[in-house]
Design a protein around this motif. Structure first.
Motif, PDB file in Angstrom:
ATOM      1  N   ILE A 185      45.098  37.279   2.968  1.00 19.81           N
ATOM      2  CA  ILE A 185      46.579  37.784   2.675  1.00 19.81           C
ATOM      3  C   ILE A 185      47.243  36.479   1.646  1.00 19.81           C
ATOM      4  N   ARG A 186      47.684  36.999   0.618  1.00 21.34           N
ATOM      5  CA  ARG A 186      48.376  36.107  -0.474  1.00 21.34           C
ATOM      6  C   ARG A 186      49.649  36.393  -0.707  1.00 21.34           C
ATOM      7  N   GLN A 187      50.750  36.010  -0.385  1.00 17.18           N
ATOM      8  CA  GLN A 187      52.093  36.217  -0.323  1.00 17.18           C
ATOM      9  C   GLN A 187      52.399  37.629  -0.028  1.00 17.18           C
ATOM     10  N   GLY A 188      51.840  38.015   1.270  1.00 19.78           N
ATOM     11  CA  GLY A 188      51.861  39.274   1.707  1.00 19.78           C
ATOM     12  C   GLY A 188      51.080  40.506   1.332  1.00 19.78           C
ATOM     13  N   SER A 189      50.426  40.286   0.306  1.00 16.13           N
ATOM     14  CA  SER A 189      49.201  41.295  -0.436  1.00 16.13           C
ATOM     15  C   SER A 189      47.897  41.016   0.315  1.00 16.13           C
ATOM     16  N   VAL A 190      47.339  41.863   0.489  1.00 20.64           N
ATOM     17  CA  VAL A 190      45.840  41.811   1.066  1.00 20.64           C
ATOM     18  C   VAL A 190      44.929  41.753  -0.165  1.00 20.64           C
ATOM     19  N   MET A 191      43.935  40.911  -0.502  1.00 24.04           N
ATOM     20  CA  MET A 191      43.433  40.628  -1.589  1.00 24.04           C
ATOM     21  C   MET A 191      41.725  40.267  -1.376  1.00 24.04           C
ATOM     22  N   ASN A 192      40.866  40.859  -2.233  1.00 27.34           N
ATOM     23  CA  ASN A 192      39.419  40.407  -2.015  1.00 27.34           C
ATOM     24  C   ASN A 192      39.228  39.364  -3.052  1.00 27.34           C
ATOM     25  N   VAL A 193      38.859  38.300  -2.642  1.00 28.25           N
ATOM     26  CA  VAL A 193      38.098  37.308  -3.483  1.00 28.25           C
ATOM     27  C   VAL A 193      37.011  36.898  -3.203  1.00 28.25           C
ATOM     28  N   ALA A 194      36.308  35.899  -3.722  1.00 27.22           N
ATOM     29  CA  ALA A 194      34.987  35.381  -3.546  1.00 27.22           C
ATOM     30  C   ALA A 194      34.923  33.979  -3.948  1.00 27.22           C
ATOM     31  N   ILE A 195      33.913  33.132  -3.134  1.00 28.08           N
ATOM     32  CA  ILE A 195      33.726  31.861  -3.540  1.00 28.08           C
ATOM     33  C   ILE A 195      32.200  31.621  -3.162  1.00 28.08           C
ATOM     34  N   THR A 196      31.815  30.749  -4.004  1.00 31.27           N
ATOM     35  CA  THR A 196      30.473  30.115  -3.800  1.00 31.27           C
ATOM     36  C   THR A 196      30.265  28.937  -3.307  1.00 31.27           C
ATOM     37  N   PRO A 197      29.901  28.741  -2.176  1.00 37.59           N
ATOM     38  CA  PRO A 197      29.826  27.413  -1.585  1.00 37.59           C
ATOM     39  C   PRO A 197      28.826  26.742  -2.289  1.00 37.59           C
ATOM     40  N   ARG A 198      28.848  25.614  -2.568  1.00 39.32           N
ATOM     41  CA  ARG A 198      28.083  24.653  -3.354  1.00 39.32           C
ATOM     42  C   ARG A 198      28.378  23.132  -3.618  1.00 39.32           C
ATOM     43  N   LYS A 199      27.270  22.513  -3.898  1.00 40.11           N
ATOM     44  CA  LYS A 199      27.438  20.734  -4.066  1.00 40.11           C
ATOM     45  C   LYS A 199      28.343  20.674  -5.040  1.00 40.11           C
ATOM     46  N   TRP A 200      29.406  19.686  -4.866  1.00 37.39           N
ATOM     47  CA  TRP A 200      30.021  19.284  -6.123  1.00 37.39           C
ATOM     48  C   TRP A 200      30.243  17.595  -5.902  1.00 37.39           C
ATOM     49  N   HIS A 201      31.149  17.124  -6.489  1.00 37.99           N
ATOM     50  CA  HIS A 201      31.409  15.757  -6.553  1.00 37.99           C
ATOM     51  C   HIS A 201      32.157  15.215  -5.370  1.00 37.99           C
ATOM     52  N   GLY A 202      32.541  16.197  -4.410  1.00 36.70           N
ATOM     53  CA  GLY A 202      33.453  16.037  -3.111  1.00 36.70           C
ATOM     54  C   GLY A 202      32.733  16.104  -2.074  1.00 36.70           C
ATOM     55  N   ARG A 203      33.356  16.194  -0.846  1.00 41.90           N
ATOM     56  CA  ARG A 203      32.893  16.641   0.325  1.00 41.90           C
ATOM     57  C   ARG A 203      32.545  17.768   0.578  1.00 41.90           C
ATOM     58  N   GLY A 204      31.425  18.105   1.486  1.00 49.25           N
ATOM     59  CA  GLY A 204      31.551  19.746   1.863  1.00 49.25           C
ATOM     60  C   GLY A 204      31.023  20.590   0.647  1.00 49.25           C
ATOM     61  N   LEU A 205      31.098  21.638   1.055  1.00 49.63           N
ATOM     62  CA  LEU A 205      30.646  22.882   0.043  1.00 49.63           C
ATOM     63  C   LEU A 205      31.577  23.714  -0.429  1.00 49.63           C
ATOM     64  N   LEU A 206      32.779  23.477   0.097  1.00 48.72           N
ATOM     65  CA  LEU A 206      34.168  24.256  -0.271  1.00 48.72           C
ATOM     66  C   LEU A 206      35.358  23.404  -1.016  1.00 48.72           C
ATOM     67  N   GLY A 207      35.534  22.340  -0.300  1.00 56.87           N
ATOM     68  CA  GLY A 207      36.407  21.491  -0.934  1.00 56.87           C
ATOM     69  C   GLY A 207      37.976  22.065  -0.527  1.00 56.87           C
ATOM     70  N   CYS A 208      38.082  22.635   0.741  1.00 59.82           N
ATOM     71  CA  CYS A 208      39.427  23.176   1.224  1.00 59.82           C
ATOM     72  C   CYS A 208      39.254  22.939   2.538  1.00 59.82           C
ATOM     73  N   HIS A 209      40.453  23.103   3.171  1.00 60.66           N
ATOM     74  CA  HIS A 209      40.733  22.778   4.865  1.00 60.66           C
ATOM     75  C   HIS A 209      41.577  24.153   5.366  1.00 60.66           C
ATOM     76  N   PHE A 210      40.600  24.593   6.281  1.00 58.65           N
ATOM     77  CA  PHE A 210      41.192  25.703   6.957  1.00 58.65           C
ATOM     78  C   PHE A 210      42.082  25.250   8.257  1.00 58.65           C
ATOM     79  N   GLN A 211      43.193  25.710   8.356  1.00 63.34           N
ATOM     80  CA  GLN A 211      43.849  25.526   9.468  1.00 63.34           C
ATOM     81  C   GLN A 211      44.039  26.572  10.550  1.00 63.34           C
ATOM     82  N   MET A 212      43.342  26.639  11.595  1.00 64.75           N
ATOM     83  CA  MET A 212      43.187  27.793  12.539  1.00 64.75           C
ATOM     84  C   MET A 212      44.722  28.232  13.088  1.00 64.75           C
TER      85      MET A 212
END
Length: 213
Positions: A185-212
């Motif tokens: 949900i982005r600014q009140g609208s439901v959207m379909n997006v995609a991400i490819t988890p992969r190694k990069w120069h930073g930590r983890g495979l995504l580079g983002c933080h999820f707040q439950m």
């Protein structure tokens, strides 16, 4: 009816939350700019004196405002979640009544009747379970188009439930270098997006933080 009023209120709350997120993003960008003290960084130098290269009163005011915005964001999110539960329950009740009416008018042999019917999904009834509150520049999340404030309704096969953090990590690891579909949900609208988890120069495979939520 209650549902339309709740839906209108929820959409208004989502707009308010979007405004809060925009202001929060602006403050975070200023605090984390090159040479900045960061969101929680120290304001004194190595010798314990106030840093002379930054406007400390202004920094403190921005941090205080950011804290207020985060509290307001949490309150609004809680209100939205409660409204979504009400709307979701109302939708389930309507679906049950609709199914009951179809059952009452169905002939015994069921000849020529479809066993399932497409249902129109109301974006406001989607129940997000996490909020993206941090994205690192150059990370897979940033490159693939995720945005701060995106609310995660579905991440691959992960939906709301127990052990969310563990399931999200497992989903990312098991899909390394493979595209994972998301519903957000982005600014009140439901959207379909995609991400490819992969190694990069930073930590983890995504580079983002999820707040439950």
């Amino acid at each position: 009816m209650v549902a339309p009023d709740v839906k209108a209120e929820t959409m208004k709350l989502m707009d308010q939350r979007g405004s809060l997120e925009a202001e929060m993003d602006a403050i975070i960008a200023r605090l984390t700019a090159p040479g900045g003290p960061g969101i929680t960084g120290g304001l004194v130098d190595a010798e314990g004196f106030p840093r002379s290269d930054i406007d400390i009163p202004n920094i403190l005011a921005q941090r205080r405002r950011l804290s207020e915005l985060r509290n307001d964001h949490k309150d609004i999110t809680n209100k939205i979640d409660k409204n979504l539960e009400i709307l979701h329950s109302a939708k389930l009740s309507r679906d049950d009544k609709s199914a009951s009416r179809r059952s009452d008018t169905t002939c015994p042999s069921h000849t020529g009747l479809s066993q399932s019917e497409p249902m129109e999904e109301d974006p406001v009834t989607a129940l997000p379970f996490a909020l993206i509150d941090e994205i690192t520049d150059g990370s897979p999340a940033s490159v693939d188009g995720l945005q701060l404030g995106d609310e995660i309704v579905k991440f691959g096969n992960v939906e709301a439930g127990d052990r969310l953090q563990e399931r999200l990590i497992s989903e990312a690891l098991s899909n390394e270098d493979s595209q994972v579909p998301l519903i957000v949900i982005r600014q009140g609208s439901v959207m379909n997006v995609a991400i490819t988890p992969r190694k990069w120069h930073g930590r983890g495979l995504l580079g983002c933080h999820f707040q439950m939520l």
